[in-house]
Design a protein around this motif. Sequence first.
Motif, PDB file in Angstrom:
ATOM      1  N   GLU A 166       1.069  -0.860  -0.014  1.00 21.07           N
ATOM      2  CA  GLU A 166       0.115   0.404   0.386  1.00 21.07           C
ATOM      3  C   GLU A 166       0.261   1.757  -0.194  1.00 21.07           C
ATOM      4  OE1 GLU A 166      -0.331  -2.441   2.110  1.00 21.07           O
ATOM      5  OE2 GLU A 166      -1.939  -3.203   2.038  1.00 21.07           O
ATOM      6  N   THR A 167       0.319   2.460  -0.612  1.00 25.43           N
ATOM      7  CA  THR A 167       1.119   3.869  -0.305  1.00 25.43           C
ATOM      8  C   THR A 167       0.698   4.247   0.434  1.00 25.43           C
ATOM      9  OG1 THR A 167       1.124   3.590  -2.576  1.00 25.43           O
ATOM     10  CG2 THR A 167       1.234   5.552  -1.585  1.00 25.43           C
ATOM     11  N   GLY A 168       1.418   4.812   0.711  1.00 23.59           N
ATOM     12  CA  GLY A 168       0.713   6.027   2.291  1.00 23.59           C
ATOM     13  C   GLY A 168       1.871   5.485   3.460  1.00 23.59           C
ATOM     14  N   GLU A 169       0.477   5.770   5.055  1.00 22.03           N
ATOM     15  CA  GLU A 169       1.666   5.077   6.459  1.00 22.03           C
ATOM     16  C   GLU A 169       1.422   4.272   7.319  1.00 22.03           C
ATOM     17  OE1 GLU A 169       1.524   7.612   9.683  1.00 22.03           O
ATOM     18  OE2 GLU A 169       2.842   9.095   8.872  1.00 22.03           O
ATOM     19  N   THR A 170       2.141   3.631   6.979  1.00 21.88           N
ATOM     20  CA  THR A 170       2.064   1.753   7.911  1.00 21.88           C
ATOM     21  C   THR A 170       3.194   1.831   9.227  1.00 21.88           C
ATOM     22  OG1 THR A 170       1.522   0.421   5.704  1.00 21.88           O
ATOM     23  CG2 THR A 170       2.476  -0.192   7.676  1.00 21.88           C
ATOM     24  N   SER A 171       2.147   1.950  10.351  1.00 16.20           N
ATOM     25  CA  SER A 171       2.625   2.118  11.628  1.00 16.20           C
ATOM     26  C   SER A 171       2.436   0.508  12.279  1.00 16.20           C
ATOM     27  CB  SER A 171       1.762   2.443  12.669  1.00 16.20           C
ATOM     28  OG  SER A 171       1.678   4.188  12.047  1.00 16.20           O
ATOM     29  N   PHE A 172       4.413   0.603  13.185  1.00 18.37           N
ATOM     30  CA  PHE A 172       4.148  -0.879  13.442  1.00 18.37           C
ATOM     31  C   PHE A 172       4.994  -1.002  14.548  1.00 18.37           C
ATOM     32  CE2 PHE A 172       7.280  -0.941   9.857  1.00 18.37           C
ATOM     33  CZ  PHE A 172       8.463  -1.913  10.484  1.00 18.37           C
ATOM     34  N   ASN A 173       4.587  -2.227  15.911  1.00 20.02           N
ATOM     35  CA  ASN A 173       5.515  -2.106  16.586  1.00 20.02           C
ATOM     36  C   ASN A 173       6.565  -2.884  16.698  1.00 20.02           C
ATOM     37  OD1 ASN A 173       5.758  -2.872  19.620  1.00 20.02           O
ATOM     38  ND2 ASN A 173       5.094  -0.699  20.130  1.00 20.02           N
TER      39      ASN A 173
END
Length: 219
Positions: A166-173
């Motif tokens: 996916e284009t755009g922001e991805t957050s993970f821990n």
Amino acid sequence: VYDFVLGVKDEAGKVNRTEFELSISNKPPVINSVEYDGDDLDNGSIVTDGDISVDASSNGVELQDLTYSWGSQQSGSIEDGGFEVNVSDGNYTLEITAEDTLGNTESETFQNVLVETTPPELDLSRETSEGWFSSHDISVSCSDGGSGVEETAVFTGDDRVKEWRETGETSFNISEHGQRTFEFRCKDKAGNVQSETLSLKIDSKAPEVEGFTPEDGSE
């Protein structure tokens, strides 16, 4: 190919003859293949740098010239079976033309060929403080204004930890214990890659208590 004999006779009856060969052909040359990176070039193809290879042959007479044209941007001769892609990024109409010694020509045109050498944009956001963390939140954003994002992936060494398209922001821990260096790679559909590394120290284990004896002496 025809053989001719031309004779000229003067008033005294003397004759002079000349023999000559004449090639007549209205069959154009043949463009057998146009390839980039081992694949056939087509309308809408995406190219970066490197060479475009062209194979053409004559149709009974000698091939005289083989040329390319990126619209009004650039044109030139094709030598040694190919030519280098060295135009600026953008959409082009690419035309390949073969001409034989009799002036017969054959052209092949490719519409909307995207030349893209600019890597995508990669934005990495993390907690600003340094040191040890029990876990760490990271936000990754990948965007590309040309061919589009193919994938974003996270590596530790040669191991692929995570990937998404996916284009755009991805957050993970990240919470796995240890000191590790992560490499974030953003790849566009043209094959250009942008990367950034991040070293983290994660302590997700509770401390161990050894040799503690309560004041009443009980275990």
